[in-house]
Design an enzyme around this catalytic site. Structure first.
Site, short mmCIF file in Angstrom:
data_model
loop_
_atom_site.label_atom_id
_atom_site.label_comp_id
_atom_site.label_asym_id
_atom_site.label_seq_id
_atom_site.Cartn_x
_atom_site.Cartn_y
_atom_site.Cartn_z
N GLU A 348 0.86 -1.19 0.00
CA GLU A 348 0.00 0.00 0.00
C GLU A 348 0.90 1.25 0.00
O GLU A 348 1.95 1.26 0.62
CB GLU A 348 -0.88 -0.07 1.27
CG GLU A 348 -1.46 1.22 1.76
CD GLU A 348 -2.48 1.83 0.82
OE1 GLU A 348 -3.34 1.13 0.30
OE2 GLU A 348 -2.37 3.06 0.61
N CYS A 423 -13.74 -0.37 -8.17
CA CYS A 423 -14.82 0.60 -7.94
C CYS A 423 -15.06 1.43 -9.20
O CYS A 423 -15.83 2.39 -9.17
CB CYS A 423 -14.49 1.50 -6.76
SG CYS A 423 -12.99 2.44 -7.02
N1 SAH Z 1 -8.11 -2.85 -0.17
C1 SAH Z 1 -8.38 -1.75 0.71
C2 SAH Z 1 -8.14 -0.40 0.10
C3 SAH Z 1 -8.67 -0.19 -1.27
S1 SAH Z 1 -8.65 1.49 -1.79
C4 SAH Z 1 -9.77 -1.84 1.26
O1 SAH Z 1 -10.59 -2.59 0.77
O2 SAH Z 1 -10.06 -1.14 2.22
C5 SAH Z 1 -7.23 1.60 -2.77
C6 SAH Z 1 -5.98 1.77 -1.96
O3 SAH Z 1 -4.91 1.85 -2.91
C7 SAH Z 1 -5.90 3.03 -1.13
O4 SAH Z 1 -5.62 2.67 0.21
C8 SAH Z 1 -4.74 3.83 -1.73
O5 SAH Z 1 -3.99 4.54 -0.79
C9 SAH Z 1 -3.93 2.72 -2.38
N2 SAH Z 1 -3.09 3.09 -3.51
C10 SAH Z 1 -3.33 4.01 -4.45
N3 SAH Z 1 -2.35 4.00 -5.38
C11 SAH Z 1 -1.48 3.03 -5.01
C12 SAH Z 1 -0.28 2.54 -5.59
N4 SAH Z 1 0.22 3.03 -6.70
N5 SAH Z 1 0.33 1.52 -4.96
C13 SAH Z 1 -0.15 1.01 -3.81
N6 SAH Z 1 -1.28 1.45 -3.23
C14 SAH Z 1 -1.94 2.45 -3.83
#
Ligand code: SAH
Length: 469
Positions: A348, A423
């Protein structure tokens, strides 16, 4: 790098789901090639073309996960979805707000419309299962954001930006927001004068209070109030916090977030805890999670249980697998999977979320999960280069979808099963097209879940498996 169709988009939002200026597909371009309709229909049911440009890289009003901002393509959604009683919705500001593009339809009609759109966009690749709806599709948003400003008579107002402007549309209650959160926002506004707290004026740059963000744990009832201020100096803060707690003893924590920048981001980087532990906890799928103000957390808890339940069911874990939870946020999916897996690795980008994920593993006594703060694509390509692999990959990227680095490494790593939680059906279609074109993965199941009733948004879980040679 090969030309892929991904390009940079601007993004914003406080919780990461669509914050990053990541590579993403241009909306005016052709998307999937999966279905003959896919290039013509956008994520909100809008027709592609001129109006579709509005959609690209712009945060939506409610954000499927984000902040209340001008919505993406809401007009298009209204134009293309016929039927219903557009003039007679239950919301007095339905038109000006634009957040609930489908409110003029009955809930049943909304689900049918979403199903139809998913079939048009994704049906060419694999049959789309019937969408999972919500039994009580109101007041589901566990995160509520209000922008503060002044009306013409210099009275403080709170609400949302009127469509396409920076004018504030006053909102005291909303059909899809948590009612307690709405009440607290009204209380805060009513207290400002007596505490001599000036609201921030975007034009002059004077004033203190810019936004209020509230998060409420669905199961625990814990409430986090974030007061976003333009400067760290908050003269009456102790008395204000005391008075607010007296009026709302159900508030469990209050945080001051400082955002002095003139951007559309709601939250700044600095925070002071004014009361309580600075985060809330909630329970989901039998586990307890800590959620801080800047970490992403699904906004519809009832439907999230169904969504994650589906994702687990599709993954068919046996207890032995190495699981990669990519874009893991506070670790929800990986930690839920950990009970049925040998080992879990989460990656993340948001540091706060990773911190929450590590704490969440501890809190739940989970010892087979590790979390890394990194770009998911970079992390995957390093794993692939070292010859490391996973048996099952859950990927849950922001609205911009994944990127070529991630997808090409995923293909190189070749996990047996990939569960893609999305989403944004449009970027999902694009990413599935890439996987379909460049690998032997077979897209087995597509399950839409209605996480955002009354809006045009749709969440999907997709199961892909490696074709056995
Ligand atoms: N799976 C989690 C979060 C999903 S939201 C849940 O269900 O709660 C998408 C997540 O991707 C967010 O927390 C955001 O911070 C992260 N994110 C966005 N771009 C990213 C990247 N390039 N690499 C890793 N994480 C990323």
């Amino acid at each position: 790098m090969k030309e892929t169709g991904w390009k940079k988009t601007a993004g914003n939002g406080s919780d990461g789901k669509r914050t990053e200026g990541k590579k993403s597909f241009g909306r005016g371009e052709k998307t999937t090639g999966f279905s003959k309709n896919s290039a013509k229909v956008g994520v909100n049911g809008e027709k592609k073309g001129k109006s579709a440009r509005k959609v690209s890289g712009v945060e939506d009003k409610w954000g499927t996960h984000g902040d209340r901002k001008r919505n993406i393509g809401e007009k298009d959604g209204q134009k293309t979805v016929r039927g219903g009683q557009r003039g007679k919705t239950k919301c007095p500001i339905y038109r000006e707000c634009g957040g609930c593009q489908y409110l003029h339809l009955t809930y049943d009609q909304q689900l049918k419309e979403k199903q139809k759109r998913m079939e048009e966009l994704l049906g060419g690749v694999c049959p789309v299962r019937p969408i999972i709806g919500m039994e009580e599709p109101y007041h589901y948003r566990n995160k509520v954001h209000a922008v503060f400003g002044l009306d013409r008579k210099n009275n403080p107002i709170s609400g949302i930006y009127k469509e396409g402007t920076h004018r504030i549309l006053p909102v005291d209650s909303c059909l899809i927001e948590d009612q307690k959160a709405d009440e607290i926002i009204v209380t805060i506004r009513s207290m400002l004068r007596s505490f001599k707290i000036r609201v921030f004026d975007e034009d002059t740059g004077y004033g203190l209070l810019r936004h209020v963000l509230i998060r409420r744990g669905f199961t625990t009832g814990e409430i986090l109030v974030v007061l976003v201020t333009a400067s760290p100096v908050f003269p009456s803060k102790n008395n204000f916090v005391k008075a607010l707690r007296e009026k709302h003893p159900e508030i469990t924590t209050i945080v001051q977030n400082i955002n002095g920048r003139s951007t559309s981001m709601v939250l700044g980087d600095k925070e002071h805890v004014l009361y309580g532990k600075g985060y809330i906890e909630d329970e989901l799928c039998g586990l307890r999670f800590r959620i801080s103000s800047r970490s992403f957390y699904q906004i519809n808890s009832v439907q999230t249980e169904k969504l994650y339940g589906k994702a687990m069911e599709l993954a068919e874990l046996t207890g032995k697998e190495t699981v990669l939870d990519a874009y893991c946020g506070i670790g929800t999916i990986g930690l839920i999977a950990s009970k049925h897996a040998g080992k879990v690795i989460g990656v993340e980008l948001n540091q706060d979320a990773v911190r929450d994920a590590v704490q969440n593993a501890k809190k739940n006594g989970i010892t087979n999960a590790q979390f890394f703060c990194n770009d998911a694509g970079r992390f995957m390509s390093h794993m692939a280069a070292r010859g490391e692999s996973a048996d099952v990959v859950f990927m849950d990227p922001p609205r911009a979808g994944s990127d070529e680095k991630f997808l090409s490494s995923l293909i190189k790593m070749s996990p047996k099963t990939v569960v893609y939680i999305s989403c944004n059906p449009e970027t999902l279609a694009r990413d599935l097209a890439y996987i379909d074109k460049n690998s032997t993965y077979k897209i087995q199941k597509i399950q839409p879940v209605d996480m955002f009733p009354h809006t045009a948004h749709v969440e999907c879980v997709v199961l892909m498996s490696r074709k056995e040679e």
